[in-house]
Design a protein around this motif. Structure first.
Motif, PDB file in Angstrom:
ATOM      1  N   ASN A 254      -9.469  33.761 -21.042  1.00 38.71           N
ATOM      2  CA  ASN A 254      -9.292  34.502 -22.300  1.00 38.71           C
ATOM      3  C   ASN A 254      -8.605  33.685 -23.385  1.00 38.71           C
ATOM      4  OD1 ASN A 254     -10.475  36.837 -21.248  1.00 38.71           O
ATOM      5  ND2 ASN A 254      -8.576  37.281 -20.136  1.00 38.71           N
ATOM      6  N   ASN A 255      -8.378  32.408 -23.097  1.00 36.25           N
ATOM      7  CA  ASN A 255      -7.587  31.597 -24.024  1.00 36.25           C
ATOM      8  C   ASN A 255      -8.335  30.462 -24.698  1.00 36.25           C
ATOM      9  OD1 ASN A 255      -5.142  32.978 -23.614  1.00 36.25           O
ATOM     10  ND2 ASN A 255      -4.998  32.042 -21.608  1.00 36.25           N
ATOM     11  N   THR A 256      -9.431  30.024 -24.113  1.00 36.86           N
ATOM     12  CA  THR A 256     -10.128  28.856 -24.657  1.00 36.86           C
ATOM     13  C   THR A 256     -11.591  29.211 -24.867  1.00 36.86           C
ATOM     14  OG1 THR A 256      -8.684  27.563 -23.237  1.00 36.86           O
ATOM     15  CG2 THR A 256     -10.462  26.369 -24.299  1.00 36.86           C
ATOM     16  N   PRO A 257     -11.988  29.398 -26.118  1.00 41.48           N
ATOM     17  CA  PRO A 257     -13.377  29.803 -26.337  1.00 41.48           C
ATOM     18  C   PRO A 257     -14.397  28.731 -25.969  1.00 41.48           C
ATOM     19  CG  PRO A 257     -12.196  29.558 -28.425  1.00 41.48           C
ATOM     20  CD  PRO A 257     -11.200  29.335 -27.348  1.00 41.48           C
ATOM     21  N   ASP A 258     -13.997  27.430 -26.099  1.00 45.57           N
ATOM     22  CA  ASP A 258     -14.965  26.364 -25.870  1.00 45.57           C
ATOM     23  C   ASP A 258     -14.768  25.778 -24.473  1.00 45.57           C
ATOM     24  OD1 ASP A 258     -16.549  24.119 -25.830  1.00 45.57           O
ATOM     25  OD2 ASP A 258     -16.157  23.638 -27.937  1.00 45.57           O
TER      26      ASP A 258
END
Ligand code: PXL
Length: 278
Positions: A254-258
């Motif tokens: 839930n913290n790093t979109p990429d």
């Protein structure tokens, strides 16, 4: 304290290869010596990365270590960028293998049915001959398929199929083969191993997190070796590596979109350290 040497690249950003192996193996209480094969601004899944080849440093580094009488409790090979680097890695193994130490080969070159940028089917075949020199290999199913020259099957296979792939992998010449990213049941993902000396299979599964992250193979291999170096059995080490990889993914999801930026394994290090103390 045990000392291992790992040979792979430094991808400055992207959390894979040495930027993963060093912190994890150190956190687990083993010295990690390195042979950096190249420096890249990022790993090769980014566009426009820079690349500085360090192949010519490999032989002199090994020569110095031989003359200085330096030895290793394990040799861990990861992403290698050329046929020449594989050949130099075979020389490293020939020079530093002992009766006691462990040779771990992670044939890091493919995932999700595809070879990484720049690799060919011939390179995968050459990597298979490096695997022959290993005690343990840890390919994912894509890497195993390319090395064995069999079609990659994403799903729908059964345990008999995976047992056969594992057997074929040990027929390359290594004692133990571990296949990562194996799934026999929707919602579950894990690993299966085969020890060709005892004829024993082992498997361990966790809940499948329906996302694919860069660098998890390197997190897995590093943790597996770190646990072996602390005296854990292959089976225990596989469970520890699986659980730590899952914890790392959970810290990221839930913290790093990429997904190219790898997993936040750093946040799971306290979990790993306490698990190793048990
Ligand atoms: O093990 C993953 C990896 C390591 N090093 C480099 C890579 C990759 C995956 O793409 O490009 C340079």
């Amino acid at each position: 304290m045990k000392r291992i040497v790992t040979i792979q690249d430094i991808s400055c950003v992207g959390k894979c290869s040495l930027t993963v192996a060093l912190p994890i193996i150190s956190a687990m209480g083993t010295e990690a010596a390195v042979i950096p094969t190249a420096v890249l601004s990022t790993h090769t899944a980014f566009s426009n990365f820079t690349f500085c080849d360090l192949t010519k440093e490999i032989a002199p580094i090994c020569e110095h270590w031989k003359n200085a009488g330096i030895g290793f409790d394990a040799i861990y090979t990861g992403y290698l960028g050329s046929f020449e680097q594989i050949e130099l890695t075979e020389r490293l193994i020939a020079d530093f293998k002992t009766e006691e130490n462990i040779i771990l080969v992670d044939p890091a070159m493919a995932d999700g049915g595809k070879l990484y940028k720049g690799f060919t089917v011939d390179f995968a075949k050459r990597m298979a001959s490096l695997c022959a020199k290993a005690d343990v290999i840890v390919p994912n199913l894509t890497e195993a398929s390319f090395m064995l020259g069999i079609p990659y099957v994403d799903c729908g296979y059964d345990e008999t199929y995976i047992r056969d792939v594992l057997k074929k992998l040990t027929d390359l010449g290594c004692k133990t083969a571990v296949l990562t990213g194996v799934s026999f049941e929707a919602g579950k993902l894990g690993v299966m191993s085969y020890n060709s000396e005892t004829g024993e299979y082992f498997s361990y599964f966790r809940e499948r997190i329906p996302e694919s992250f860069h660098g998890t193979g390197d997190v897995y291999a590093s943790t597996f070796l770190g646990a072996l170096m602390r005296g854990r059995s292959v089976e225990d080490a596989l469970m520890i590596a699986t659980d730590f990889t899952v914890e790392s993914i959970k810290a990221t999801i839930n913290n790093t979109p990429d997904r190219k930026y790898g997993v936040n394994f750093e946040e799971a290090v306290p979990y790993l350290v306490s698990r190793m103390d048990k």
